[in-house]
Design a protein around this motif. Structure first.
Motif, PDB file in Angstrom:
ATOM      1  N   LEU A 289      53.008  50.759  47.795  1.00 61.02           N
ATOM      2  CA  LEU A 289      52.902  51.328  46.399  1.00 61.02           C
ATOM      3  C   LEU A 289      52.332  52.786  46.462  1.00 61.02           C
ATOM      4  O   LEU A 289      53.013  53.665  45.799  1.00 61.02           O
ATOM      5  CB  LEU A 289      52.131  50.431  45.357  1.00 61.02           C
ATOM      6  CG  LEU A 289      52.856  49.043  45.048  1.00 61.02           C
ATOM      7  CD1 LEU A 289      51.869  48.051  44.154  1.00 61.02           C
ATOM      8  CD2 LEU A 289      54.192  49.337  44.256  1.00 61.02           C
ATOM      9  N   ASN A 290      51.152  53.150  46.995  1.00 62.80           N
ATOM     10  CA  ASN A 290      50.822  54.393  46.970  1.00 62.80           C
ATOM     11  C   ASN A 290      51.475  55.395  47.987  1.00 62.80           C
ATOM     12  O   ASN A 290      51.883  56.583  47.561  1.00 62.80           O
ATOM     13  CB  ASN A 290      49.240  54.274  47.672  1.00 62.80           C
ATOM     14  CG  ASN A 290      48.459  55.718  47.793  1.00 62.80           C
ATOM     15  OD1 ASN A 290      48.694  56.358  48.807  1.00 62.80           O
ATOM     16  ND2 ASN A 290      47.771  55.840  47.072  1.00 62.80           N
ATOM     17  N   CYS A 291      51.902  54.924  49.053  1.00 58.64           N
ATOM     18  CA  CYS A 291      52.404  56.121  50.271  1.00 58.64           C
ATOM     19  C   CYS A 291      53.898  56.212  49.846  1.00 58.64           C
ATOM     20  O   CYS A 291      54.340  57.474  49.899  1.00 58.64           O
ATOM     21  CB  CYS A 291      52.201  55.816  51.469  1.00 58.64           C
ATOM     22  SG  CYS A 291      50.523  55.558  51.961  1.00 58.64           S
ATOM     23  N   ALA A 292      54.646  55.060  49.459  1.00 54.73           N
ATOM     24  CA  ALA A 292      56.081  55.092  49.340  1.00 54.73           C
ATOM     25  C   ALA A 292      56.481  55.533  47.880  1.00 54.73           C
ATOM     26  O   ALA A 292      57.675  56.083  47.837  1.00 54.73           O
ATOM     27  CB  ALA A 292      56.754  53.781  49.576  1.00 54.73           C
ATOM     28  N   PHE A 293      55.629  55.146  47.164  1.00 54.11           N
ATOM     29  CA  PHE A 293      56.068  55.191  45.558  1.00 54.11           C
ATOM     30  C   PHE A 293      55.042  56.218  44.738  1.00 54.11           C
ATOM     31  O   PHE A 293      55.266  56.559  43.595  1.00 54.11           O
ATOM     32  CB  PHE A 293      56.343  54.082  44.888  1.00 54.11           C
ATOM     33  CG  PHE A 293      57.195  53.212  45.644  1.00 54.11           C
ATOM     34  CD1 PHE A 293      58.860  53.373  45.382  1.00 54.11           C
ATOM     35  CD2 PHE A 293      57.062  51.917  46.412  1.00 54.11           C
ATOM     36  CE1 PHE A 293      59.748  52.614  46.167  1.00 54.11           C
ATOM     37  CE2 PHE A 293      57.987  51.122  46.918  1.00 54.11           C
ATOM     38  CZ  PHE A 293      59.182  51.469  46.753  1.00 54.11           C
ATOM     39  N   GLY A 294      53.998  56.754  45.341  1.00 54.83           N
ATOM     40  CA  GLY A 294      53.033  57.640  44.701  1.00 54.83           C
ATOM     41  C   GLY A 294      51.942  57.135  43.622  1.00 54.83           C
ATOM     42  O   GLY A 294      51.788  57.377  42.763  1.00 54.83           O
ATOM     43  N   TRP A 295      52.094  55.508  43.768  1.00 49.59           N
ATOM     44  CA  TRP A 295      51.015  54.913  42.794  1.00 49.59           C
ATOM     45  C   TRP A 295      49.540  55.347  43.309  1.00 49.59           C
ATOM     46  O   TRP A 295      49.307  55.420  44.209  1.00 49.59           O
ATOM     47  CB  TRP A 295      51.257  53.312  42.908  1.00 49.59           C
ATOM     48  CG  TRP A 295      52.719  52.824  42.171  1.00 49.59           C
ATOM     49  CD1 TRP A 295      53.718  53.493  42.022  1.00 49.59           C
ATOM     50  CD2 TRP A 295      52.618  51.555  41.443  1.00 49.59           C
ATOM     51  NE1 TRP A 295      54.735  52.708  41.373  1.00 49.59           N
ATOM     52  CE2 TRP A 295      53.893  51.484  41.260  1.00 49.59           C
ATOM     53  CE3 TRP A 295      51.996  50.601  41.408  1.00 49.59           C
ATOM     54  CZ2 TRP A 295      54.621  50.324  40.510  1.00 49.59           C
ATOM     55  CZ3 TRP A 295      52.440  49.436  40.619  1.00 49.59           C
ATOM     56  CH2 TRP A 295      53.650  49.293  40.044  1.00 49.59           C
ATOM     57  N   PRO A 296      48.747  55.299  41.895  1.00 49.41           N
ATOM     58  CA  PRO A 296      47.335  55.506  42.245  1.00 49.41           C
ATOM     59  C   PRO A 296      46.517  54.268  42.901  1.00 49.41           C
ATOM     60  O   PRO A 296      45.562  54.035  42.122  1.00 49.41           O
ATOM     61  CB  PRO A 296      46.813  56.063  41.058  1.00 49.41           C
ATOM     62  CG  PRO A 296      47.531  55.394  39.975  1.00 49.41           C
ATOM     63  CD  PRO A 296      49.100  55.067  40.771  1.00 49.41           C
TER      64      PRO A 296
ATOM     65  N   GLU B 234      66.451  46.536  49.388  1.00 45.04           N
ATOM     66  CA  GLU B 234      65.653  47.393  49.174  1.00 45.04           C
ATOM     67  C   GLU B 234      64.211  47.318  48.942  1.00 45.04           C
ATOM     68  O   GLU B 234      63.914  45.839  48.531  1.00 45.04           O
ATOM     69  CB  GLU B 234      65.827  48.210  47.685  1.00 45.04           C
ATOM     70  CG  GLU B 234      67.291  48.840  47.604  1.00 45.04           C
ATOM     71  CD  GLU B 234      67.587  49.935  48.533  1.00 45.04           C
ATOM     72  OE1 GLU B 234      66.430  50.885  48.644  1.00 45.04           O
ATOM     73  OE2 GLU B 234      68.617  50.078  49.289  1.00 45.04           O
ATOM     74  N   VAL B 235      63.017  47.954  49.313  1.00 43.34           N
ATOM     75  CA  VAL B 235      61.796  47.379  49.162  1.00 43.34           C
ATOM     76  C   VAL B 235      61.381  47.596  47.666  1.00 43.34           C
ATOM     77  O   VAL B 235      61.608  48.612  46.903  1.00 43.34           O
ATOM     78  CB  VAL B 235      60.909  48.450  49.734  1.00 43.34           C
ATOM     79  CG1 VAL B 235      59.343  48.242  49.626  1.00 43.34           C
ATOM     80  CG2 VAL B 235      61.206  48.415  51.333  1.00 43.34           C
ATOM     81  N   PRO B 236      60.834  46.677  46.930  1.00 39.29           N
ATOM     82  CA  PRO B 236      60.844  46.673  45.512  1.00 39.29           C
ATOM     83  C   PRO B 236      59.540  47.332  45.105  1.00 39.29           C
ATOM     84  O   PRO B 236      58.330  47.198  45.804  1.00 39.29           O
ATOM     85  CB  PRO B 236      60.561  44.949  45.025  1.00 39.29           C
ATOM     86  CG  PRO B 236      60.093  44.393  46.543  1.00 39.29           C
ATOM     87  CD  PRO B 236      60.774  45.049  47.641  1.00 39.29           C
TER      88      PRO B 236
END
Length: 211
Positions: free
Chosen positions: A126-133, A103-105
């Motif tokens: 982090l932004n596009c896959a996990f929604g981080w700002p 998995e991608v961490p």
């Protein structure tokens, strides 16, 4: 640039494109990670052309390991620096299998520890896959931020730190998309198309064009 002007710029960009997305094509965090890694010093268009053939054949770490570095190279040889990128992606897949269960961490340090993954790539994932700002500063964002005077800095890290500071929370998830698209299509490097820019009157660039 003052706070009110920045807020108006962000509001206009949001109103014009409320749900911006990366132009890289992907259907999973792993596909995104590979695509962003391949996009270094290459266009999204060239990456998409290659991954449209690669991903139907191999779109998991194990599948790319089975494809082998030579097989992977054949799929991405139209992209710049394809030899080193093939090696990095292949090694990355081994690490993902051995250390992260394939998995991608969702972790900056773990992402940046992967071959071929720097701060910008980690920020995009982090932004596009996990929604981080997170705010991934590339050459487009660096140029737009300095040219408009929205967030000035001598290098990409300085611009990222300034953007983190001056962009209100409600805009942070999407701001890097807006600035990339602005830089890619309107605020272009050689002759910006100021006349067709939705923030022309707010921009503090002194040498505006009529384009």
């Amino acid at each position: 640039m003052n706070k009110a002007k920045r807020l108006e710029i962000l509001t206009r960009l949001r109103d014009d494109n409320p749900n911006p997305e990366t132009e890289l094509e992907y259907t999973s965090p792993f596909e995104l990670l590979v695509a962003v890694t391949l996009s270094a010093q290459a266009t999204d268009v060239s990456v998409n052309k290659a991954t449209r053939k690669l991903f139907p054949v191999a779109n998991t770490p194990q599948a790319i390991i089975e494809l082998g570095v030579d097989g992977l190279r054949d799929y991405i040889k139209t992209i710049g620096l394809f030899n080193s990128k093939a090696n990095n992606v292949y090694k990355m897949c081994h690490i993902l299998m051995e250390q992260h269960g394939g998995e991608v961490p969702e972790n900056r340090e773990a992402l940046e520890a992967l071959p071929g993954v720097g701060r910008k790539t980690a920020n995009v994932v982090l932004n596009c896959a996990f929604g981080w700002p997170t705010i991934a500063v590339d050459t487009h964002i660096f140029r737009v931020s300095n040219r408009t005077k929205f967030a000035m800095g001598k290098d990409v890290v300085a611009v990222e730190e300034k953007l983190e500071k001056v962009v209100p929370k409600e805009f942070k998830v999407d701001v890097h998309h807006w600035l990339i698209l602005l830089g890619r299509y309107t605020c272009v490097a050689r002759k910006p198309k100021c006349g067709s820019c939705i923030i022309e009157d707010l921009c503090e660039f002194k040498e505006k064009t009529s384009g």
